[in-house]
Design a protein around this motif. Structure first.
Motif, PDB file in Angstrom:
ATOM      1  N   ILE A 195      47.657 -58.526 138.259  1.00 30.63           N
ATOM      2  CA  ILE A 195      46.530 -58.509 137.310  1.00 30.63           C
ATOM      3  C   ILE A 195      45.738 -59.471 138.023  1.00 30.63           C
ATOM      4  O   ILE A 195      45.659 -60.810 138.215  1.00 30.63           O
ATOM      5  CB  ILE A 195      46.923 -59.185 136.036  1.00 30.63           C
ATOM      6  CG1 ILE A 195      47.970 -58.376 135.504  1.00 30.63           C
ATOM      7  CG2 ILE A 195      45.681 -59.220 135.103  1.00 30.63           C
ATOM      8  CD1 ILE A 195      48.613 -59.036 133.941  1.00 30.63           C
ATOM      9  N   ASP A 196      44.620 -58.846 138.746  1.00 32.33           N
ATOM     10  CA  ASP A 196      43.208 -59.597 139.205  1.00 32.33           C
ATOM     11  C   ASP A 196      42.425 -60.138 138.279  1.00 32.33           C
ATOM     12  O   ASP A 196      41.441 -59.395 137.878  1.00 32.33           O
ATOM     13  CB  ASP A 196      42.875 -58.388 140.386  1.00 32.33           C
ATOM     14  CG  ASP A 196      41.712 -59.153 141.057  1.00 32.33           C
ATOM     15  OD1 ASP A 196      41.299 -60.103 141.108  1.00 32.33           O
ATOM     16  OD2 ASP A 196      41.566 -58.469 142.475  1.00 32.33           O
ATOM     17  N   GLU A 197      42.492 -61.235 138.109  1.00 32.94           N
ATOM     18  CA  GLU A 197      41.248 -61.911 137.018  1.00 32.94           C
ATOM     19  C   GLU A 197      40.220 -62.595 137.669  1.00 32.94           C
ATOM     20  O   GLU A 197      40.073 -63.897 137.300  1.00 32.94           O
ATOM     21  CB  GLU A 197      42.151 -62.662 135.979  1.00 32.94           C
ATOM     22  CG  GLU A 197      43.188 -61.724 135.286  1.00 32.94           C
ATOM     23  CD  GLU A 197      43.817 -62.701 134.221  1.00 32.94           C
ATOM     24  OE1 GLU A 197      43.975 -62.373 132.897  1.00 32.94           O
ATOM     25  OE2 GLU A 197      44.168 -64.067 134.496  1.00 32.94           O
ATOM     26  N   ASN A 220      57.983 -59.825 136.749  1.00 28.92           N
ATOM     27  CA  ASN A 220      57.310 -58.859 137.759  1.00 28.92           C
ATOM     28  C   ASN A 220      55.653 -58.824 137.717  1.00 28.92           C
ATOM     29  O   ASN A 220      54.954 -58.027 138.330  1.00 28.92           O
ATOM     30  CB  ASN A 220      57.761 -57.572 137.676  1.00 28.92           C
ATOM     31  CG  ASN A 220      57.519 -56.699 136.041  1.00 28.92           C
ATOM     32  OD1 ASN A 220      57.312 -57.613 135.120  1.00 28.92           O
ATOM     33  ND2 ASN A 220      57.049 -55.538 136.157  1.00 28.92           N
ATOM     34  N   VAL A 221      55.035 -59.663 137.042  1.00 24.20           N
ATOM     35  CA  VAL A 221      53.699 -59.740 136.903  1.00 24.20           C
ATOM     36  C   VAL A 221      53.168 -60.856 137.860  1.00 24.20           C
ATOM     37  O   VAL A 221      53.622 -62.009 137.671  1.00 24.20           O
ATOM     38  CB  VAL A 221      53.180 -60.056 135.335  1.00 24.20           C
ATOM     39  CG1 VAL A 221      51.734 -60.743 135.250  1.00 24.20           C
ATOM     40  CG2 VAL A 221      53.258 -59.084 134.392  1.00 24.20           C
ATOM     41  N   VAL A 222      52.251 -60.595 138.497  1.00 29.80           N
ATOM     42  CA  VAL A 222      51.487 -61.772 139.383  1.00 29.80           C
ATOM     43  C   VAL A 222      49.963 -61.666 138.959  1.00 29.80           C
ATOM     44  O   VAL A 222      49.267 -60.634 138.834  1.00 29.80           O
ATOM     45  CB  VAL A 222      51.553 -61.222 140.982  1.00 29.80           C
ATOM     46  CG1 VAL A 222      50.928 -62.234 141.747  1.00 29.80           C
ATOM     47  CG2 VAL A 222      53.108 -61.283 141.325  1.00 29.80           C
ATOM     48  N   MET A 240      43.840 -67.943 144.427  1.00 25.96           N
ATOM     49  CA  MET A 240      45.549 -68.353 143.967  1.00 25.96           C
ATOM     50  C   MET A 240      46.037 -67.150 143.647  1.00 25.96           C
ATOM     51  O   MET A 240      45.428 -66.015 143.157  1.00 25.96           O
ATOM     52  CB  MET A 240      45.320 -69.464 142.966  1.00 25.96           C
ATOM     53  CG  MET A 240      44.763 -69.080 141.741  1.00 25.96           C
ATOM     54  SD  MET A 240      44.538 -70.476 140.671  1.00 25.96           S
ATOM     55  CE  MET A 240      42.617 -70.556 140.987  1.00 25.96           C
ATOM     56  N   ALA A 241      47.402 -67.204 143.537  1.00 23.38           N
ATOM     57  CA  ALA A 241      48.368 -66.394 142.842  1.00 23.38           C
ATOM     58  C   ALA A 241      49.182 -67.042 141.828  1.00 23.38           C
ATOM     59  O   ALA A 241      49.827 -68.286 142.431  1.00 23.38           O
ATOM     60  CB  ALA A 241      49.025 -65.453 143.983  1.00 23.38           C
TER      61      ALA A 241
END
Length: 370
Positions: A195-197, A220-222, A240-241
């Motif tokens: 999920i690119d926020e 399984n969410v990054v 960041m991740a």
């Protein structure tokens, strides 16, 4: 003895390079008849660094003869406290795009598939192609949203990663939390959902997903976030991740050693300390976003409720002509030929100039764009 030298044409490169599209950056502004010009093509924060952030960066400059902290310990601890996430569930890098590249390098190879919506962030097809994996692009819905049902249907035994950009760049639409919850239930747990926020701080839609909350429920969410947009550190590149300890360890293995300078680390830490002042600036940008949307609608344009620091204009075949009209007035917009233009929310005077361009465009076209 004569020396035998190879000709450049004999050099061999990875076959994947042939499929990589070029990343097109926003054009630099150029003066028009001596008047100021403005770059509204790169979604940058228009305001300069706060004094405290600038001082922290300048102090770090004084020791630039030394390597930075390889493990970014102080920054990770500050992020851990701010986000309420354990340090071992965090990874940092030179922008969220670099962290994404590392993640895909750690997970994908030839024969794998990566799913993402299109149109979306232009770095996605490049990052996927570099791994040798196959990109599976799923068209956005008619109103510019992720078609989560179609994306779930595209999952196969070859799928390694799914990328979800919310708010989506360039359309500005968000994915709603309940929709993404249902999507995650339909996706195998062995598939990473990223999920690119990047624009999270500009979101005001209460139903929008919060990736960090989801990562606590779904291993399984990054989540990807950045200091480039709301925090105004685009020139220093800090991203960041947030995810499981296993995934973060894999990202760190693929990172370039010392890739995050001490200047960037110290500026990011200072930005977290100055967050209240920085987010006041964000509120101003959100207010300008509302002003621009309302004005465009009054002028007869159909504009979506963007949740980012930019607006999307569906201009179709008029895109290039509109971009040229804006450039003639001193504004550089991000043009996607045949599709539309993305316009960054800038300072009030910049936004007012953009609205003047639209008014002149309406006169030139004789009728508003619908």
């Amino acid at each position: 003895m004569s020396e035998t030298r190879s000709h450049p044409s004999e050099l061999r490169f990875r076959s994947a390079l042939g499929a990589i599209p070029a990343y097109i950056p926003g054009k630099p502004p150029k003066r028009v008849d001596g008047r100021p010009s403005y770059k509204v093509s790169s979604n940058e924060n228009p305001y300069p660094p706060l004094p405290g952030v600038l001082r922290a960066a300048m102090r770090a400059v004084e020791s630039m003869n030394r390597y930075p902290d390889l493990t970014s310990t102080a920054l990770l601890e500050a992020l851990s406290a701010r986000l309420d996430v354990p340090v071992n569930r965090l990874a940092v890098g030179a922008g969220s795009a670099a962290v994404l590249y590392n993640l895909l390098q750690a997970t994908c190879e030839t024969g794998d598939e990566v799913i993402y919506a299109w149109r979306s962030f232009e770095a996605y097809p490049i990052a996927v192609a570099l791994t040798g994996a196959t990109a599976i692009e799923v068209a956005l819905t008619a109103d510019g949203r992720h078609d989560l049902d179609a994306m779930a249907a595209a999952v196969s035994t070859k799928t390694k990663v799914i990328l979800i950009c919310t708010p989506n760049n360039p359309t500005g639409e968000v994915v709603r939390g309940d929709d993404l919850q249902a999507f995650l239930r339909a996706v195998p747990v062995g598939v990473l959902v990223v999920i690119d926020e990047a624009y999270r701080e500009f979101v005001r839609e209460p139903r929008a997903v919060d990736g960090i909350d989801l990562h606590r429920e779904h291993p399984n969410v990054v989540v990807l976030r950045t200091f480039s947009k709301a925090y105004g550190l685009a020139g220093l590149r800090v991203g960041m991740a947030i995810g499981s300890e296993l995934v973060m360890a894999a990202i760190r293995k693929c990172a370039v050693p010392f890739g995050l300078s001490d200047i960037a680390q110290q500026a990011a830490i200072a930005s977290l300390a100055a967050e209240a002042d920085l987010l006041q600036r964000v509120e101003g940008i959100v207010g300008e976003r509302s002003r621009m949307v309302n004005a465009l609608r009054e002028l007869g344009w159909e504009v979506r409720d963007s949740q980012a620091n930019f607006l999307w204009l569906e201009l179709c075949e008029d895109t290039h002509a509109f971009a040229m009209a804006a450039e003639a007035a001193g504004l550089i917009v991000r043009s996607f030929p045949g599709e539309g233009a993305r316009v960054t929310i800038g300072e009030p005077e910049t936004n007012s100039l953009f609205l003047d361009v639209v008014r002149q465009w309406n006169v030139h076209k004789r009728s508003p764009i619908g």
